[in-house]
Design an enzyme around this catalytic site. Structure first.
Site, mmCIF file in Angstrom:
data_model
loop_
_atom_site.group_PDB
_atom_site.id
_atom_site.type_symbol
_atom_site.label_atom_id
_atom_site.label_comp_id
_atom_site.label_asym_id
_atom_site.label_seq_id
_atom_site.Cartn_x
_atom_site.Cartn_y
_atom_site.Cartn_z
ATOM 1 N NE ARG A 1 -14.411 -6.511 3.359
ATOM 2 C CZ ARG A 1 -14.692 -7.458 4.432
ATOM 3 N NH1 ARG A 1 -13.761 -7.582 5.164
ATOM 4 N NH2 ARG A 1 -15.562 -8.240 4.656
ATOM 5 C CG ASP B 1 -5.192 -5.479 -5.974
ATOM 6 O OD1 ASP B 1 -4.961 -6.440 -6.639
ATOM 7 O OD2 ASP B 1 -4.943 -5.487 -4.901
ATOM 8 N NE ARG C 1 -9.025 -9.060 -6.977
ATOM 9 C CZ ARG C 1 -8.080 -8.800 -6.122
ATOM 10 N NH1 ARG C 1 -7.733 -9.423 -5.042
ATOM 11 N NH2 ARG C 1 -7.724 -7.452 -6.038
ATOM 12 C CG ASN D 1 -1.282 -7.025 -3.790
ATOM 13 O OD1 ASN D 1 -1.759 -6.965 -2.542
ATOM 14 N ND2 ASN D 1 -1.968 -6.526 -4.799
ATOM 15 C CD GLU E 1 -4.074 -2.981 -1.686
ATOM 16 O OE1 GLU E 1 -3.395 -4.105 -1.628
ATOM 17 O OE2 GLU E 1 -5.172 -2.910 -0.743
ATOM 18 C CE LYS F 1 -4.007 -2.015 2.161
ATOM 19 N NZ LYS F 1 -3.383 -3.486 2.551
ATOM 20 N NE ARG G 1 -3.818 -9.023 -7.244
ATOM 21 C CZ ARG G 1 -3.715 -9.598 -6.089
ATOM 22 N NH1 ARG G 1 -3.445 -10.752 -6.075
ATOM 23 N NH2 ARG G 1 -4.054 -8.728 -4.860
ATOM 24 C CE LYS H 1 -7.906 0.106 -0.226
ATOM 25 N NZ LYS H 1 -7.059 0.166 -1.467
#
Length: 328
Positions: free
Chosen positions: A247, A287, A239, A297, A295, A140, A225, A175
């Site tokens: 979420r 994301d 997603r 990851n 984000e 993040k 993603r 978050k």
């Protein structure tokens, strides 16, 4: 095709208990299956069994209590373990750092310990992803190095700054900065009377700042993603949040569906890809909501098995191709 013994590698997998995973969705399991298919030797250990021994040179400097393992895609019988033994991490060819966050001091300490053996020389193991880069790039916060790709975002401890951000954008997302899997994420609308209580609850339990972002209505169509290997996109899954949930994480009921990469997605990947490649971040998942990167990851990205089912590819194979190229 299984590789010859001359290319057989010893692979250590640092992860949460293998016994507890979902074999139909776990990306670490996919990576282990592919490593085994290539003839590699698998060992598994939990990060809390790591020990760093100083004053004895490089051999055996970093050790872990591990078990040799073979894996198979059979529910209830997906792993067969050998006896526990002390493994010299530096004697391995590859270490997959795949335990889930939270990205706390325990996680950070593990990166410091692995840094001592990371490399491709004698007494070293190629750690995926590079532990120094993982430590310096909590997902993040890494994304804030690309502000032109982000929605309006605030990272702060200051409650007044959060209140001002909410007043400006009206509909926001709160978050935890170092969480994972959608835990602790809240959507706060303009008229939500729980706003102050949510801030009080967070800061009474944590000394960490919050990330606050403008709510993007496009999330109802899905949070994309995108999987990148050595900085190059290999595909994406969409997603979609469950009804009544802001979420989209699959851990909390998000539904995966097939999706194509857009021109904007490719622009985002071209912008961040060189950084990921340069810093040894071989397997990453970004994301994207609508046109915005939210984000990056790098700790233990997921999505490989879903991507393979939708696109008919072998994403774990692509990751291992990259790893093996680094070792050659």
């Amino acid at each position: 095709m299984v590789q010859s013994s001359s290319s057989r590698r010893r692979v250590a997998v640092q992860m949460d208990p293998l016994e507890d995973i979902n074999i139909d969705g776990d990306s670490t399991f996919a990576l282990m299956l592919e490593a085994q298919r290539r003839g590699h030797e698998l060992h598994v250990y939990h990060p809390t069994t790591l020990s760093l021994l100083e004053g004895k040179g490089t051999a055996g400097r970093l050790q872990a209590r591990s078990r040799r393992v073979t894996v198979q895609r059979k529910k209830g019988d997906h792993a067969a373990f050998g006896p526990e033994e002390v493994l010299d991490i530096g004697s391995c060819d590859v270490v997959l750092m795949r335990q889930d966050p939270p990205f706390d001091m325990g996680y950070i300490t593990a990166t410091h310990m692995l840094e001592h053996v990371h490399g491709t020389g004698e007494g070293q193991a190629l750690v995926v992803n590079d532990p120094v880069s993982v430590r310096n790039a909590p997902e993040k916060l890494l994304v804030t190095h690309f502000p032109q790709l982000m929605p309006p975002t605030l990272v702060t401890w200051d409650r007044e700054a959060i209140a001002a951000f909410r007043q400006k954008h009206r509909d926001i997302i709160l978050k935890p900065l170092y969480g994972n899997g959608g835990a602790g994420i809240f959507r706060v609308k303009e008229d939500d009377e729980n706003f102050s209580s949510l801030l009080e609850m967070h800061f009474s339990r944590s000394r960490e700042p919050l990330m606050v972002q403008r709510y993007e209505p496009a999330v109802r169509l899905g949070d994309k993603r995108i999987i990148l290997v050595d900085g190059e996109p290999i595909g994406a899954i969409n997603r979609v949040p469950a009804q009544g949930d802001a979420r989209s994480n699959m851990h909390v009921g998000g539904r995966a569906e097939r999706v194509e990469l857009t021109d904007r997605d490719m622009e985002i990947c071209r912008t961040i890809g060189p950084y990921l490649k340069e810093h040894g971040l071989i397997f990453t998942g970004i994301d994207v909501i609508g046109n915005w990167l939210t984000e990056i990851n790098v700790t233990s990205p997921t999505g490989l098995q879903e991507l393979d089912r939708f696109d008919g590819i072998n994403s774990a194979g692509m990751i291992w191709d990259c790893i093996e190229a680094r070792l050659s």
